[in-house]
Design a protein around this motif. Sequence first.
Motif, PDB file in Angstrom:
ATOM      1  N   PHE A 180      36.661  34.647  46.363  1.00 37.61           N
ATOM      2  CA  PHE A 180      37.861  33.915  46.961  1.00 37.61           C
ATOM      3  C   PHE A 180      39.296  34.975  47.183  1.00 37.61           C
ATOM      4  CE2 PHE A 180      41.556  31.087  47.166  1.00 37.61           C
ATOM      5  CZ  PHE A 180      41.552  30.396  48.131  1.00 37.61           C
ATOM      6  N   GLN A 181      39.598  35.407  46.071  1.00 35.34           N
ATOM      7  CA  GLN A 181      40.576  36.164  45.760  1.00 35.34           C
ATOM      8  C   GLN A 181      40.737  37.361  46.712  1.00 35.34           C
ATOM      9  OE1 GLN A 181      41.001  36.698  41.698  1.00 35.34           O
ATOM     10  NE2 GLN A 181      41.632  34.646  41.380  1.00 35.34           N
ATOM     11  N   LEU A 182      39.529  38.072  46.680  1.00 36.31           N
ATOM     12  CA  LEU A 182      39.302  39.569  47.306  1.00 36.31           C
ATOM     13  C   LEU A 182      39.453  39.030  48.977  1.00 36.31           C
ATOM     14  CD1 LEU A 182      36.946  41.368  45.009  1.00 36.31           C
ATOM     15  CD2 LEU A 182      39.266  41.919  45.813  1.00 36.31           C
ATOM     16  N   GLY A 185      45.643  45.495  50.308  1.00 40.18           N
ATOM     17  CA  GLY A 185      45.779  44.132  49.947  1.00 40.18           C
ATOM     18  C   GLY A 185      44.862  43.882  48.660  1.00 40.18           C
ATOM     19  N   THR A 186      43.771  44.197  48.546  1.00 40.40           N
ATOM     20  CA  THR A 186      42.613  43.959  47.811  1.00 40.40           C
ATOM     21  C   THR A 186      42.737  44.838  46.423  1.00 40.40           C
ATOM     22  OG1 THR A 186      40.969  45.219  48.613  1.00 40.40           O
ATOM     23  CG2 THR A 186      40.957  43.049  49.172  1.00 40.40           C
ATOM     24  N   LEU A 187      43.727  46.055  46.471  1.00 41.06           N
ATOM     25  CA  LEU A 187      43.608  46.926  45.462  1.00 41.06           C
ATOM     26  C   LEU A 187      44.225  46.250  44.014  1.00 41.06           C
ATOM     27  CD1 LEU A 187      43.244  49.964  44.603  1.00 41.06           C
ATOM     28  CD2 LEU A 187      45.919  50.296  45.074  1.00 41.06           C
ATOM     29  N   TYR A 215      42.301  45.069  38.769  1.00 38.75           N
ATOM     30  CA  TYR A 215      41.984  44.008  37.720  1.00 38.75           C
ATOM     31  C   TYR A 215      40.651  43.726  37.393  1.00 38.75           C
ATOM     32  CZ  TYR A 215      42.522  39.700  35.162  1.00 38.75           C
ATOM     33  OH  TYR A 215      42.418  38.492  34.127  1.00 38.75           O
ATOM     34  N   TYR A 216      39.734  43.322  38.245  1.00 34.44           N
ATOM     35  CA  TYR A 216      38.288  42.999  37.712  1.00 34.44           C
ATOM     36  C   TYR A 216      37.480  44.161  37.686  1.00 34.44           C
ATOM     37  CZ  TYR A 216      39.203  38.128  39.378  1.00 34.44           C
ATOM     38  OH  TYR A 216      39.532  36.875  39.411  1.00 34.44           O
ATOM     39  N   PHE A 217      37.587  45.254  38.263  1.00 32.75           N
ATOM     40  CA  PHE A 217      36.720  46.510  38.110  1.00 32.75           C
ATOM     41  C   PHE A 217      37.205  47.608  37.417  1.00 32.75           C
ATOM     42  CE2 PHE A 217      35.666  43.574  42.010  1.00 32.75           C
ATOM     43  CZ  PHE A 217      34.590  43.030  41.685  1.00 32.75           C
ATOM     44  N   HIS A 218      38.306  47.801  37.366  1.00 36.40           N
ATOM     45  CA  HIS A 218      39.250  48.903  36.763  1.00 36.40           C
ATOM     46  C   HIS A 218      38.919  50.264  37.772  1.00 36.40           C
ATOM     47  CE1 HIS A 218      39.575  45.980  33.673  1.00 36.40           C
ATOM     48  NE2 HIS A 218      38.371  45.858  33.454  1.00 36.40           N
ATOM     49  N   GLN A 219      38.729  50.057  38.709  1.00 36.82           N
ATOM     50  CA  GLN A 219      38.292  51.057  39.625  1.00 36.82           C
ATOM     51  C   GLN A 219      38.683  51.003  41.103  1.00 36.82           C
ATOM     52  OE1 GLN A 219      34.525  52.811  39.416  1.00 36.82           O
ATOM     53  NE2 GLN A 219      33.520  50.602  39.488  1.00 36.82           N
ATOM     54  N   MET A 220      38.626  51.909  42.088  1.00 41.33           N
ATOM     55  CA  MET A 220      38.739  51.843  43.536  1.00 41.33           C
ATOM     56  C   MET A 220      37.840  52.684  43.932  1.00 41.33           C
ATOM     57  SD  MET A 220      42.310  53.217  44.897  1.00 41.33           S
ATOM     58  CE  MET A 220      41.790  53.632  46.401  1.00 41.33           C
TER      59      MET A 220
END
Length: 180
Positions: free
Chosen positions: A62-64, A112-114, A119-124
């Motif tokens: 939902f958040q993403l 927007g999702t960064l 926070y959730y995945f600790h990476q991008m």
Amino acid sequence: ICLWAYAYLTGLSPSVVRSVIMFTLAEMAHMLYRDRFSLNVVFFSAAVILAFRPTDLFSSSFQLSYAAVIAIVLCSPLFSFPALYKIRPQALAKTVRYVFGLITVSLAAQLGTLPITLYYFHQMSNYFLLTNLIVIPLATILVPLGFATLVLGEIPFLGDALVWCLQHGTELMLAAVNWV
């Protein structure tokens, strides 16, 4: 009706329900000659989802999903360049605008999702632009092809041809993503 059936078949995940509600509202707005893609549509769809399932607020899906859509709606006007509409010949202009649109939407969604992704995945992803330039056009073909396969898959020869195209298209997309 087909979109709502799809949402039900996929388990009514927050991102799919958001998409279907927003598409439904956008089409209703279009019929009423209103703005199709506004923050009102985004927030109304969130209110509908949260009215039925308040705990979805804490779902990463939902958040993403909402972070991406809000960023796209807010950033789209910032990324419009009138010079893109003056390119000639017309076929080149359409191609340039399409690629530019993919890039700007991908950038807006990533920005927007960064915070949530970190926070959730600790990476991008460092390669999201390249991946999206491959995946989005292929998915645009594969999703309708998948529906056609579901509906027409039992018809001799046609069903086999659809399954073959869907299988090889999916393999091509996965190979491209693995390569990136």
